[in-house]
Design a protein around this motif. Structure first.
Motif, PDB file in Angstrom:
ATOM      1  N   SER A  59      34.549  63.599  50.129  1.00 16.67           N
ATOM      2  CA  SER A  59      35.097  64.173  51.460  1.00 16.67           C
ATOM      3  C   SER A  59      36.472  63.554  51.907  1.00 16.67           C
ATOM      4  O   SER A  59      36.787  62.177  51.406  1.00 16.67           O
ATOM      5  N   LEU A  60      36.969  64.023  53.038  1.00 22.77           N
ATOM      6  CA  LEU A  60      38.605  63.332  53.325  1.00 22.77           C
ATOM      7  C   LEU A  60      37.977  61.973  53.797  1.00 22.77           C
ATOM      8  O   LEU A  60      38.716  60.818  53.615  1.00 22.77           O
ATOM      9  N   LYS A  61      36.942  61.725  54.704  1.00 20.68           N
ATOM     10  CA  LYS A  61      36.602  60.397  55.463  1.00 20.68           C
ATOM     11  C   LYS A  61      36.378  59.457  54.146  1.00 20.68           C
ATOM     12  O   LYS A  61      37.008  58.283  54.214  1.00 20.68           O
ATOM     13  N   ARG A  62      35.639  59.632  53.105  1.00 25.15           N
ATOM     14  CA  ARG A  62      35.328  58.801  51.975  1.00 25.15           C
ATOM     15  C   ARG A  62      36.691  58.619  51.457  1.00 25.15           C
ATOM     16  O   ARG A  62      36.803  57.612  50.862  1.00 25.15           O
ATOM     17  N   LYS A  63      37.467  59.404  51.420  1.00 27.10           N
ATOM     18  CA  LYS A  63      38.713  59.285  50.604  1.00 27.10           C
ATOM     19  C   LYS A  63      39.565  58.169  51.403  1.00 27.10           C
ATOM     20  O   LYS A  63      40.111  57.177  50.838  1.00 27.10           O
ATOM     21  N   ALA A  64      39.675  58.453  52.648  1.00 26.09           N
ATOM     22  CA  ALA A  64      40.451  57.500  53.456  1.00 26.09           C
ATOM     23  C   ALA A  64      39.726  55.968  53.159  1.00 26.09           C
ATOM     24  O   ALA A  64      40.724  55.031  53.303  1.00 26.09           O
ATOM     25  N   ILE A  65      38.613  55.976  53.291  1.00 27.32           N
ATOM     26  CA  ILE A  65      38.051  54.687  53.285  1.00 27.32           C
ATOM     27  C   ILE A  65      38.048  54.036  52.034  1.00 27.32           C
ATOM     28  O   ILE A  65      38.625  52.685  51.874  1.00 27.32           O
ATOM     29  N   LEU A  66      38.093  54.889  50.920  1.00 26.05           N
ATOM     30  CA  LEU A  66      38.217  54.289  49.684  1.00 26.05           C
ATOM     31  C   LEU A  66      39.568  53.635  49.655  1.00 26.05           C
ATOM     32  O   LEU A  66      39.932  52.664  48.820  1.00 26.05           O
ATOM     33  N   MET A  67      40.614  54.600  49.958  1.00 24.37           N
ATOM     34  CA  MET A  67      42.378  54.077  49.850  1.00 24.37           C
ATOM     35  C   MET A  67      42.336  52.846  50.394  1.00 24.37           C
ATOM     36  O   MET A  67      43.152  51.910  50.066  1.00 24.37           O
TER      37      MET A  67
END
Ligand code: ACO
Length: 310
Positions: A59-67
């Motif tokens: 998800s977008l949220k998971r992507k932002a956190i991982l980045m």
């Protein structure tokens, strides 16, 4: 009159910090350069296994956190390279050692990340092991290293929780998701125990590093502490730690566990782990591809230095 060595010994005995301009024995300087540069390289190489999932986060949220997490690792590498530089080695020398395969970095980053659950297992187990190992390093006798570790540990705590939360979400999902989470735990558990280094009686550097108060606990003590932290957390998650012999021994007041596969550890350290070649190749390519940025920055700095002061 006190000698330099006596003054150094007195600072260590008094739990005071050694700072870059203080006199220090050559072997102390060498050990710190070794440990801090290996640590910095681990943070930088450690960006790769998770970087693999940035474009595929669910998800977008998971992507932002991982980045954000992967960027934190880059920051940790930079603080640590800076700390090592205060000891007289240059960044170029350290980079050269890494891309030519002469420098070690943590064994853990030579394992693949085939599923999304690996992001959870890395956060929970790898960052969890890093915290156990690194919180005591906040009290390391060398000032720049200890201070860098304070900030790094705060960020690692966030990383560990985000990993735990990924696994918790998967464990509350479908049978296939639960299976994926358990499979990732199975694959990362043993390598995470290897992060603490060889057993105490086979650790050539521990005794001296502990006498210098760089290391505060032995490899085996920290490994024990880590397992003790994992057991109740595994229960909350509902995952099984893949060691049938793991149990608390009332008599010894230690965790009994199966033997770690030290042959596997040695193979990974010798450059023959599943991803060693790939990790090193990527780092070398990134360095070569970044040459123009370094040249442009150096040229900009040169021109700025020629400008008259306003
Ligand atoms: N991976 C790769 N090399 C290792 C590992 C490992 N998991 N464990 C030990 N080694 C190496 C040591 O660097 C040493 O090699 P060298 O003498 O050629 O430099 C050799 O194996 C023998 O080990 P020890 O005598 O136990 O070495 P040391 O006293 O340095 O202890 C330890 C090893 C615990 C890793 C220590 O260096 C340390 O605490 N380092 C700082 C933490 C760190 O580097 N973490 C990196 C991973 S965490 C992260 O980046 C998220």
């Amino acid at each position: 009159m006190t000698t330099d060595q006596e003054a150094f010994d007195a600072l260590i005995a008094a739990e005071q910090r050694i700072e870059p301009r203080d006199w220090m024995p050559d072997a102390y300087r060498k050990t710190l350069i070794r440990q801090i540069s290996q640590h910095a390289h681990s943070e930088i190489i450690g960006m790769q296994p998770e970087g693999n999932w940035i474009t595929r986060a669910p998800s977008l949220k998971r992507k932002a956190i991982l980045m954000a997490k992967v960027q934190d690792e880059a920051g940790h590498g930079l603080y640590l390279y800076s700390a090592a530089q205060t000891l007289g080695i240059t960044r170029d020398e350290m980079t050269e050692q890494l891309i030519t395969g002469r420098a070690k970095y943590s064994s853990i980053f030579n394992y693949p990340t085939p599923t999304w659950a690996d992001m959870g297992a890395i956060g929970w187990l790898v960052d969890g092991a890093a915290i156990c190992n690194q919180v005591p390093l906040c009290r390391a006798s060398y000032g720049p290293y200890g201070r860098a570790m304070v900030r790094i540990c705060k960020e690692e705590s966030f990383h560990q929780r985000q990993g735990f939360e990924i696994l918790l979400t998967l464990m509350q999902g479908s049978p296939a998701q639960r299976e994926m989470a358990q499979d990732a735990v199975n694959r990362w558990y043993w390598p995470s125990l290897m992060m603490f280094g060889p057993p105490d009686d086979e650790s050539p550097n521990s005794a001296q590093s502990m006498a210098w108060k760089i290391k505060r606990f032995s490899n085996d003590e920290l490994r024990q502490r880590f397992v003790g932290m994992l057991v109740p957390q595994a229960e909350v998650l509902g995952v099984t730690l893949p060691d049938p012999d793991l149990r608390w021994n009332e008599e010894t007041e230690r965790w009994d566990m199966s033997e770690i596969d030290w042959d596997e550890f040695k193979e990974v350290l010798a450059g023959r782990g599943p991803c060693n070649a790939e990790r090193q190749r990527n780092r070398r390519t990134a360095h070569e591809d970044g040459a123009w940025v370094r040249e442009a920055a150096a040229e900009y700095a040169r021109k700025q230095a020629l400008l008259p002061e306003l």
